[in-house]
Design a protein around this motif. Structure first.
Motif, PDB file in Angstrom:
ATOM      1  N   ASN A 197      19.595  17.452  11.353  1.00 48.45           N
ATOM      2  CA  ASN A 197      19.188  16.048  11.340  1.00 48.45           C
ATOM      3  C   ASN A 197      17.717  15.925  10.995  1.00 48.45           C
ATOM      4  OD1 ASN A 197      21.709  14.950  12.254  1.00 48.45           O
ATOM      5  ND2 ASN A 197      21.225  15.795  14.249  1.00 48.45           N
ATOM      6  N   PHE A 198      17.407  14.941  10.203  1.00 52.37           N
ATOM      7  CA  PHE A 198      16.034  14.552   9.905  1.00 52.37           C
ATOM      8  C   PHE A 198      15.790  13.227  10.624  1.00 52.37           C
ATOM      9  CE2 PHE A 198      16.974  17.408   6.529  1.00 52.37           C
ATOM     10  CZ  PHE A 198      15.791  17.823   5.936  1.00 52.37           C
ATOM     11  N   ASN A 199      14.657  13.078  11.292  1.00 52.27           N
ATOM     12  CA  ASN A 199      14.286  11.827  11.942  1.00 52.27           C
ATOM     13  C   ASN A 199      12.831  11.540  11.629  1.00 52.27           C
ATOM     14  OD1 ASN A 199      16.718  11.177  13.588  1.00 52.27           O
ATOM     15  ND2 ASN A 199      16.274  13.204  14.407  1.00 52.27           N
ATOM     16  N   VAL A 200      12.575  10.390  11.000  1.00 47.61           N
ATOM     17  CA  VAL A 200      11.231  10.020  10.594  1.00 47.61           C
ATOM     18  C   VAL A 200      10.972   8.579  11.054  1.00 47.61           C
ATOM     19  CG1 VAL A 200       9.656   9.830   8.638  1.00 47.61           C
ATOM     20  CG2 VAL A 200      11.514  11.482   8.549  1.00 47.61           C
ATOM     21  N   THR A 201       9.761   8.319  11.533  1.00 46.73           N
ATOM     22  CA  THR A 201       9.380   6.985  11.982  1.00 46.73           C
ATOM     23  C   THR A 201       8.487   6.327  10.944  1.00 46.73           C
ATOM     24  OG1 THR A 201       9.479   7.698  14.281  1.00 46.73           O
ATOM     25  CG2 THR A 201       8.245   5.689  13.823  1.00 46.73           C
ATOM     26  N   ALA A 202       8.788   5.081  10.632  1.00 42.16           N
ATOM     27  CA  ALA A 202       7.963   4.318   9.683  1.00 42.16           C
ATOM     28  C   ALA A 202       6.661   3.912  10.375  1.00 42.16           C
ATOM     29  CB  ALA A 202       8.715   3.081   9.205  1.00 42.16           C
ATOM     30  N   LEU A 203       5.533   4.255   9.773  1.00 42.51           N
ATOM     31  CA  LEU A 203       4.229   3.923  10.358  1.00 42.51           C
ATOM     32  C   LEU A 203       3.817   2.485  10.099  1.00 42.51           C
ATOM     33  CD1 LEU A 203       2.301   7.200   9.507  1.00 42.51           C
ATOM     34  CD2 LEU A 203       3.487   6.576  11.620  1.00 42.51           C
ATOM     35  N   ARG A 204       4.429   1.860   9.109  1.00 45.43           N
ATOM     36  CA  ARG A 204       4.227   0.437   8.823  1.00 45.43           C
ATOM     37  C   ARG A 204       5.447  -0.038   8.049  1.00 45.43           C
ATOM     38  NH1 ARG A 204      -0.479   2.503   5.469  1.00 45.43           N
ATOM     39  NH2 ARG A 204       0.394   2.901   3.428  1.00 45.43           N
ATOM     40  N   ASP A 205       5.556  -1.333   7.835  1.00 41.08           N
ATOM     41  CA  ASP A 205       6.687  -1.873   7.067  1.00 41.08           C
ATOM     42  C   ASP A 205       6.718  -1.215   5.694  1.00 41.08           C
ATOM     43  OD1 ASP A 205       6.262  -5.324   8.165  1.00 41.08           O
ATOM     44  OD2 ASP A 205       7.079  -3.580   9.187  1.00 41.08           O
ATOM     45  N   LEU A 246       0.814  -1.217   0.000  1.00 38.51           N
ATOM     46  CA  LEU A 246       0.000   0.000   0.000  1.00 38.51           C
ATOM     47  C   LEU A 246       0.847   1.266   0.000  1.00 38.51           C
ATOM     48  CD1 LEU A 246      -2.582  -1.095   2.725  1.00 38.51           C
ATOM     49  CD2 LEU A 246      -2.862  -1.200   0.238  1.00 38.51           C
ATOM     50  N   ASN A 247       2.124   1.117   0.226  1.00 37.88           N
ATOM     51  CA  ASN A 247       3.008   2.279   0.333  1.00 37.88           C
ATOM     52  C   ASN A 247       3.363   2.827  -1.038  1.00 37.88           C
ATOM     53  OD1 ASN A 247       3.140   1.932   3.137  1.00 37.88           O
ATOM     54  ND2 ASN A 247       4.801   0.468   2.930  1.00 37.88           N
ATOM     55  N   TYR A 248       3.455   4.145  -1.109  1.00 31.52           N
ATOM     56  CA  TYR A 248       3.894   4.796  -2.343  1.00 31.52           C
ATOM     57  C   TYR A 248       5.030   5.772  -2.047  1.00 31.52           C
ATOM     58  CZ  TYR A 248       3.885   7.505  -6.629  1.00 31.52           C
ATOM     59  OH  TYR A 248       4.271   8.134  -7.768  1.00 31.52           O
ATOM     60  N   LEU A 249       4.842   6.637  -1.063  1.00 33.79           N
ATOM     61  CA  LEU A 249       5.864   7.607  -0.694  1.00 33.79           C
ATOM     62  C   LEU A 249       6.180   7.501   0.787  1.00 33.79           C
ATOM     63  CD1 LEU A 249       4.653  10.850  -2.496  1.00 33.79           C
ATOM     64  CD2 LEU A 249       6.553   9.394  -3.157  1.00 33.79           C
ATOM     65  N   PHE A 250       7.421   7.776   1.130  1.00 35.01           N
ATOM     66  CA  PHE A 250       7.854   7.865   2.517  1.00 35.01           C
ATOM     67  C   PHE A 250       8.435   9.261   2.683  1.00 35.01           C
ATOM     68  CE2 PHE A 250      10.804   7.292   6.037  1.00 35.01           C
ATOM     69  CZ  PHE A 250      10.061   6.536   6.931  1.00 35.01           C
ATOM     70  N   GLY A 251       7.617  10.180   3.171  1.00 39.60           N
ATOM     71  CA  GLY A 251       8.030  11.578   3.286  1.00 39.60           C
ATOM     72  C   GLY A 251       9.071  11.786   4.359  1.00 39.60           C
ATOM     73  N   LEU A 252       9.999  12.690   4.088  1.00 41.15           N
ATOM     74  CA  LEU A 252      11.074  12.995   5.021  1.00 41.15           C
ATOM     75  C   LEU A 252      10.938  14.388   5.641  1.00 41.15           C
ATOM     76  CD1 LEU A 252      13.961  11.518   2.869  1.00 41.15           C
ATOM     77  CD2 LEU A 252      12.869  10.468   4.864  1.00 41.15           C
ATOM     78  N   GLY A 253       9.957  15.151   5.183  1.00 40.12           N
ATOM     79  CA  GLY A 253       9.762  16.490   5.731  1.00 40.12           C
ATOM     80  C   GLY A 253      10.726  17.487   5.146  1.00 40.12           C
ATOM     81  N   GLN A 254      10.864  18.619   5.834  1.00 41.75           N
ATOM     82  CA  GLN A 254      11.816  19.637   5.379  1.00 41.75           C
ATOM     83  C   GLN A 254      12.411  20.347   6.584  1.00 41.75           C
ATOM     84  OE1 GLN A 254       9.650  22.288   2.830  1.00 41.75           O
ATOM     85  NE2 GLN A 254       8.974  23.583   4.505  1.00 41.75           N
ATOM     86  N   ASN A 255      13.659  20.768   6.426  1.00 36.80           N
ATOM     87  CA  ASN A 255      14.378  21.507   7.466  1.00 36.80           C
ATOM     88  C   ASN A 255      15.110  22.674   6.841  1.00 36.80           C
ATOM     89  OD1 ASN A 255      13.681  19.951   9.669  1.00 36.80           O
ATOM     90  ND2 ASN A 255      15.562  18.759   9.684  1.00 36.80           N
ATOM     91  N   ALA A 256      15.074  23.806   7.528  1.00 34.83           N
ATOM     92  CA  ALA A 256      15.873  24.961   7.117  1.00 34.83           C
ATOM     93  C   ALA A 256      17.256  24.829   7.749  1.00 34.83           C
ATOM     94  CB  ALA A 256      15.204  26.244   7.562  1.00 34.83           C
ATOM     95  N   ILE A 257      18.299  25.048   6.943  1.00 34.39           N
ATOM     96  CA  ILE A 257      19.668  24.902   7.422  1.00 34.39           C
ATOM     97  C   ILE A 257      20.414  26.216   7.173  1.00 34.39           C
ATOM     98  CG2 ILE A 257      21.755  23.499   7.366  1.00 34.39           C
ATOM     99  CD1 ILE A 257      20.152  21.398   5.800  1.00 34.39           C
ATOM    100  N   PRO A 258      20.923  26.870   8.211  1.00 30.96           N
ATOM    101  CA  PRO A 258      21.706  28.100   8.012  1.00 30.96           C
ATOM    102  C   PRO A 258      22.975  27.817   7.203  1.00 30.96           C
ATOM    103  CG  PRO A 258      21.110  27.808  10.321  1.00 30.96           C
ATOM    104  CD  PRO A 258      20.763  26.534   9.614  1.00 30.96           C
ATOM    105  N   ALA A 259      23.540  28.854   6.625  1.00 29.97           N
ATOM    106  CA  ALA A 259      24.785  28.735   5.857  1.00 29.97           C
ATOM    107  C   ALA A 259      25.973  28.554   6.796  1.00 29.97           C
ATOM    108  CB  ALA A 259      24.977  29.979   5.002  1.00 29.97           C
ATOM    109  N   GLY A 260      27.100  28.179   6.222  1.00 32.73           N
ATOM    110  CA  GLY A 260      28.341  28.150   6.975  1.00 32.73           C
ATOM    111  C   GLY A 260      28.711  26.830   7.613  1.00 32.73           C
ATOM    112  N   GLY A 261      28.433  25.715   6.947  1.00 34.78           N
ATOM    113  CA  GLY A 261      28.848  24.414   7.469  1.00 34.78           C
ATOM    114  C   GLY A 261      27.975  23.882   8.593  1.00 34.78           C
ATOM    115  N   ILE A 262      26.769  24.389   8.697  1.00 39.09           N
ATOM    116  CA  ILE A 262      25.841  23.946   9.740  1.00 39.09           C
ATOM    117  C   ILE A 262      25.168  22.641   9.315  1.00 39.09           C
ATOM    118  CG2 ILE A 262      23.799  24.568  11.089  1.00 39.09           C
ATOM    119  CD1 ILE A 262      26.263  26.313  11.648  1.00 39.09           C
ATOM    120  N   ALA A 263      25.002  21.728  10.265  1.00 43.38           N
ATOM    121  CA  ALA A 263      24.355  20.438   9.999  1.00 43.38           C
ATOM    122  C   ALA A 263      22.970  20.414  10.632  1.00 43.38           C
ATOM    123  CB  ALA A 263      25.195  19.303  10.566  1.00 43.38           C
TER     124      ALA A 263
END
Length: 129
Positions: A25-33, A6-23
């Motif tokens: 993290n994205f963390n997403v939980t699978a709702l089903r296999d 039944l799965n088609y897409l697994f969304g990862l969301g979006q994050n704003a990242i400042p400039a200058g070597g800043i890191a």
């Protein structure tokens, strides 16, 4: 076909990242296999108000990609975001074909070495299970 069919897409969301070597993290939980297929990532330049091109998307790198506590990258240098972009020709590299069991975590780290802040978003296309 099981529930993963039944799965088609697994969304990862979006994050704003400042400039200058800043890191960030994205963390997403699978709702089903889900069998994670092709990974697609994009970055939007917050100053120029445009998406990064293949040339300057190399300034943004994926330095970690973990699926269910297992690192998928085998380099300490990371992979340019442009490798996961819409116009990347490397279909094999972008397609992971890794199963993320229900309630497992998909996480990744992105570093912005671009001169401007960027907003990164993306998703996996799911493979039929």
């Amino acid at each position: 076909i099981g529930a993963s069919g039944l799965n088609y897409l697994f969304g990862l969301g979006q994050n704003a990242i400042p400039a200058g070597g800043i890191a960030t993290n994205f963390n997403v939980t699978a709702l089903r296999d889900v069998q994670l297929g092709m990974l697609y990532l994009d970055a939007y330049d917050g100053i120029l108000h445009s998406y990064l091109t293949t040339a300057n998307a190399a300034d943004v790198t994926v330095t970690s990609l973990m699926i269910n506590q297992t690192e998928q990258l085998t380099s300490t240098f990371g992979v340019p975001l442009s490798c996961f972009g819409l116009f990347s020709k490397d279909e094999d590299m972008k397609t992971l074909a890794v199963i993320a069991p229900m309630n497992s975590t998909v996480s990744f780290t992105i570093v912005n070495n671009h001169i401007n802040p960027v907003t990164v978003s993306g998703h996996f296309f799911a493979l039929p299970g």
